[in-house]
Scaffold this motif. Structure first.
Motif, PDB file in Angstrom:
ATOM      1  N   LYS A   1      12.759 -14.092 -10.691  1.00  0.00           N
ATOM      2  CA  LYS A   1      11.687 -13.959 -11.675  1.00  0.00           C
ATOM      3  C   LYS A   1      10.379 -14.399 -11.031  1.00  0.00           C
ATOM      4  CE  LYS A   1      12.131 -13.235 -15.578  1.00  0.00           C
ATOM      5  NZ  LYS A   1      12.673 -14.072 -16.658  1.00  0.00           N
ATOM      6  N   GLY A   2       9.425 -13.517 -11.005  1.00  0.00           N
ATOM      7  CA  GLY A   2       8.105 -13.894 -10.522  1.00  0.00           C
ATOM      8  C   GLY A   2       7.753 -13.273  -9.202  1.00  0.00           C
ATOM      9  N   GLY A   3       7.828 -14.075  -8.166  1.00  0.00           N
ATOM     10  CA  GLY A   3       7.228 -13.659  -6.915  1.00  0.00           C
ATOM     11  C   GLY A   3       5.774 -14.082  -6.978  1.00  0.00           C
ATOM     12  N   LYS A   4       5.484 -15.288  -6.537  1.00  0.00           N
ATOM     13  CA  LYS A   4       4.149 -15.865  -6.718  1.00  0.00           C
ATOM     14  C   LYS A   4       3.090 -15.151  -5.882  1.00  0.00           C
ATOM     15  CE  LYS A   4       6.107 -20.419  -7.724  1.00  0.00           C
ATOM     16  NZ  LYS A   4       6.232 -21.833  -7.285  1.00  0.00           N
ATOM     17  N   TRP A   5       3.527 -14.488  -4.832  1.00  0.00           N
ATOM     18  CA  TRP A   5       2.569 -13.793  -3.978  1.00  0.00           C
ATOM     19  C   TRP A   5       2.174 -12.457  -4.613  1.00  0.00           C
ATOM     20  CZ3 TRP A   5       7.681 -14.561  -3.252  1.00  0.00           C
ATOM     21  CH2 TRP A   5       8.503 -13.422  -3.222  1.00  0.00           C
ATOM     22  N   GLY A   6       1.008 -11.966  -4.260  1.00  0.00           N
ATOM     23  CA  GLY A   6       0.545 -10.669  -4.740  1.00  0.00           C
ATOM     24  C   GLY A   6       0.548  -9.652  -3.620  1.00  0.00           C
ATOM     25  N   GLY A   7       0.001  -8.471  -3.913  1.00  0.00           N
ATOM     26  CA  GLY A   7      -0.223  -7.477  -2.886  1.00  0.00           C
ATOM     27  C   GLY A   7       0.955  -6.630  -2.506  1.00  0.00           C
ATOM     28  N   THR A   8       2.052  -6.637  -3.297  1.00  0.00           N
ATOM     29  CA  THR A   8       3.188  -5.780  -2.971  1.00  0.00           C
ATOM     30  C   THR A   8       2.986  -4.394  -3.574  1.00  0.00           C
ATOM     31  OG1 THR A   8       4.553  -6.211  -4.914  1.00  0.00           O
ATOM     32  CG2 THR A   8       4.627  -7.846  -3.143  1.00  0.00           C
ATOM     33  N   ILE A   9       3.803  -3.449  -3.174  1.00  0.00           N
ATOM     34  CA  ILE A   9       3.691  -2.089  -3.691  1.00  0.00           C
ATOM     35  C   ILE A   9       4.005  -2.033  -5.176  1.00  0.00           C
ATOM     36  CG2 ILE A   9       6.071  -1.452  -3.100  1.00  0.00           C
ATOM     37  CD1 ILE A   9       5.011   1.344  -2.369  1.00  0.00           C
TER      38      ILE A   9
ATOM     39  N   PRO B   1      -3.987  -3.560  -3.429  1.00  0.00           N
ATOM     40  CA  PRO B   1      -4.139  -2.100  -3.437  1.00  0.00           C
ATOM     41  C   PRO B   1      -4.792  -1.520  -2.189  1.00  0.00           C
ATOM     42  CG  PRO B   1      -5.891  -3.076  -4.715  1.00  0.00           C
ATOM     43  CD  PRO B   1      -4.999  -4.208  -4.289  1.00  0.00           C
ATOM     44  N   GLY B   2      -5.050  -2.317  -1.166  1.00  0.00           N
ATOM     45  CA  GLY B   2      -5.589  -1.777   0.070  1.00  0.00           C
ATOM     46  C   GLY B   2      -7.076  -1.481   0.013  1.00  0.00           C
ATOM     47  N   ASP B   3      -7.529  -0.731   1.003  1.00  0.00           N
ATOM     48  CA  ASP B   3      -8.949  -0.403   1.136  1.00  0.00           C
ATOM     49  C   ASP B   3      -9.052   0.923   1.897  1.00  0.00           C
ATOM     50  OD1 ASP B   3     -11.641  -0.160   1.717  1.00  0.00           O
ATOM     51  OD2 ASP B   3     -11.863  -2.189   2.537  1.00  0.00           O
TER      52      ASP B   3
ATOM     53  N   ILE C   1      10.244  -2.485  -9.425  1.00  0.00           N
ATOM     54  CA  ILE C   1      10.953  -3.666  -8.951  1.00  0.00           C
ATOM     55  C   ILE C   1      11.127  -3.578  -7.443  1.00  0.00           C
ATOM     56  CG2 ILE C   1      12.239  -4.043 -11.104  1.00  0.00           C
ATOM     57  CD1 ILE C   1      14.698  -2.782  -9.616  1.00  0.00           C
ATOM     58  N   THR C   2      11.448  -4.723  -6.861  1.00  0.00           N
ATOM     59  CA  THR C   2      11.872  -4.787  -5.466  1.00  0.00           C
ATOM     60  C   THR C   2      13.341  -5.167  -5.448  1.00  0.00           C
ATOM     61  OG1 THR C   2       9.679  -5.411  -4.672  1.00  0.00           O
ATOM     62  CG2 THR C   2      11.556  -5.957  -3.263  1.00  0.00           C
TER      63      THR C   2
ATOM     64  N   TYR D   1      -5.779   0.715   9.382  1.00  0.00           N
ATOM     65  CA  TYR D   1      -4.740   1.664   8.975  1.00  0.00           C
ATOM     66  C   TYR D   1      -3.866   1.148   7.834  1.00  0.00           C
ATOM     67  CZ  TYR D   1      -0.879   4.864   8.812  1.00  0.00           C
ATOM     68  OH  TYR D   1       0.060   5.760   8.351  1.00  0.00           O
ATOM     69  N   SER D   2      -3.369  -0.085   7.927  1.00  0.00           N
ATOM     70  CA  SER D   2      -2.480  -0.590   6.879  1.00  0.00           C
ATOM     71  C   SER D   2      -3.183  -0.643   5.531  1.00  0.00           C
ATOM     72  CB  SER D   2      -1.958  -1.982   7.254  1.00  0.00           C
ATOM     73  OG  SER D   2      -1.158  -1.925   8.412  1.00  0.00           O
ATOM     74  N   LEU D   3      -4.457  -1.031   5.526  1.00  0.00           N
ATOM     75  CA  LEU D   3      -5.224  -1.061   4.283  1.00  0.00           C
ATOM     76  C   LEU D   3      -5.415   0.350   3.731  1.00  0.00           C
ATOM     77  CD1 LEU D   3      -7.805  -3.737   5.391  1.00  0.00           C
ATOM     78  CD2 LEU D   3      -6.204  -4.003   3.484  1.00  0.00           C
ATOM     79  N   ARG D   4      -5.658   1.316   4.600  1.00  0.00           N
ATOM     80  CA  ARG D   4      -5.792   2.720   4.175  1.00  0.00           C
ATOM     81  C   ARG D   4      -4.453   3.258   3.658  1.00  0.00           C
ATOM     82  NH1 ARG D   4     -10.304   5.822   7.379  1.00  0.00           N
ATOM     83  NH2 ARG D   4     -11.688   4.081   7.911  1.00  0.00           N
ATOM     84  N   LEU D   5      -3.356   2.844   4.287  1.00  0.00           N
ATOM     85  CA  LEU D   5      -2.031   3.257   3.854  1.00  0.00           C
ATOM     86  C   LEU D   5      -1.767   2.768   2.433  1.00  0.00           C
ATOM     87  CD1 LEU D   5       0.831   4.370   4.327  1.00  0.00           C
ATOM     88  CD2 LEU D   5       1.373   2.235   5.539  1.00  0.00           C
ATOM     89  N   ALA D   6      -2.055   1.498   2.182  1.00  0.00           N
ATOM     90  CA  ALA D   6      -1.865   0.955   0.838  1.00  0.00           C
ATOM     91  C   ALA D   6      -2.735   1.694  -0.178  1.00  0.00           C
ATOM     92  CB  ALA D   6      -2.184  -0.543   0.830  1.00  0.00           C
ATOM     93  N   ALA D   7      -3.973   1.956   0.184  1.00  0.00           N
ATOM     94  CA  ALA D   7      -4.882   2.665  -0.724  1.00  0.00           C
ATOM     95  C   ALA D   7      -4.393   4.085  -1.011  1.00  0.00           C
ATOM     96  CB  ALA D   7      -6.283   2.691  -0.133  1.00  0.00           C
TER      97      ALA D   7
END
Length: 317
Positions: free
Chosen positions: A175-183, A109-111, A195-196, A116-122
């Motif tokens: 099914k899944g996507g083991k990584w996190g941090g997507t939109i 979810p960013g910060d 979904i992606t 900038y990228s972290l602020r964008l996600a937030a």
């Protein structure tokens, strides 16, 4: 009235504008370009975004066309389009932002106090996710590779997201996507289908733009935002992805195409040196489907060269 960021849009109207995120070192306002089409009848709010990675162009054009071709007079609900979420990455013609070199697709979810990228996600989490009811994230394989058309339905959220995943219309469901941090993660966590959709890459193709447009329009039918019957396949193939990385640097040659079936041990790719000697062979770890193949020939130790899909089973709508 519908509101998102600085925009307020009356029923039957269109609007566009920038959700501010920050200011560049040379004084230019940076943010999220948003296009809104607000229908004349009640319905859900669907957000379609692209350009999380700046070098994935087909989805960006698809978002613009979908919004331009949607008539608010016949739309039930609201369509929110974000044609290019990561404008600094687009400016750099790269997967990641040239400002902080972070991969936006791994940091949600960013910060709000971060780079900038972290602020964008937030900002997306704080201002976009609360203002929508469902989210579709459009991707391609980027300039580095090409991916078979598929929808990613996050593990643990199948009940929430499978319906729009099937409506995307592609035979393969990752099914899944083991990584996190997507939109899609913050949207799913908020109880909203997300979904992606992946298709194409390696270069810009009109055929990939049309694939993305067709997927989104069918999802709009599935959400009853527009008239028409939802088109569903008789069955879908569920897969899980395994990333193959090179051990050697060199020149990559692919021996299989995205979407191609293969048997355990089949040769998928090789890495050769400048004299043509084979340094490494990439083989299928089991029976399955090749999901993504590297198109950039330069390969360094640890680079992704293939994504292999193990078949998890068939899915019925």
């Amino acid at each position: 009235m519908y509101s998102i960021g600085p925009l307020t849009v009356a029923p039957g109207e269109r609007a566009q504008g920038l959700i501010p995120v920050g200011t560049s070192s040379y004084g230019v306002e940076l943010g999220i370009p948003v296009i809104v089409v607000n229908g004349t009848a009640p319905g859900p709010v669907l957000c379609v975004d692209a350009g999380v990675h700046g070098d994935e162009y087909d989805g960006q054009e698809a978002v613009r066309r979908i919004l331009a071709e949607t008539d608010p007079a016949t739309l039930r609900g609201t369509l929110v389009g974000i044609p290019c979420l990561n404008t600094p990455a687009f400016e750099a013609a790269a997967r990641s932002s040239g400002l902080d070199h972070l991969n936006l697709n791994r940091i949600f979810p960013g910060d709000a106090d971060g780079s900038y990228s972290l602020r964008l996600a937030a900002t997306v989490v704080e201002q976009v996710v609360p203002a929508v009811d469902a989210l579709v994230d459009l991707h391609t394989g980027g300039t580095f590779g090409e991916i078979a058309p598929l929808a990613i339905v996050q593990g643990g959220y199948e009940e929430l997201a499978t319906a729009i995943g099937l409506a995307a219309g592609h035979r393969l469901i990752w099914k899944g996507g083991k990584w996190g941090g997507t939109i899609r993660h913050p949207a799913l966590a908020a109880g909203k289908p997300a979904i992606t959709i992946e298709a194409g890459g390696g270069t810009y193709r009109e055929s990939t733009v049309e694939l993305h447009i067709g997927s989104v329009r069918n999802i709009m039918r599935q959400l009853d935002m527009v008239d028409g019957a939802v088109e569903l396949r008789e069955s879908y193939t569920a897969v899980s992805g395994t990333f193959a990385r090179s051990a050697s640097g060199g020149f990559f040659l692919g021996q299989a195409e995205p979407g191609e079936s293969c048997k355990e041990g089949d040769l998928i790719g090789t890495v050769v040196d400048h004299y043509g000697a084979v340094l490494e062979e990439v083989r299928a770890p089991q029976d399955g489907i090749v999901l993504w193949v590297r198109r950039i020939r330069t390969v360094r130790p640890g680079d992704e060269v293939v994504i292999f899909g193990a078949i998890e089973g068939e899915m019925k709508p």
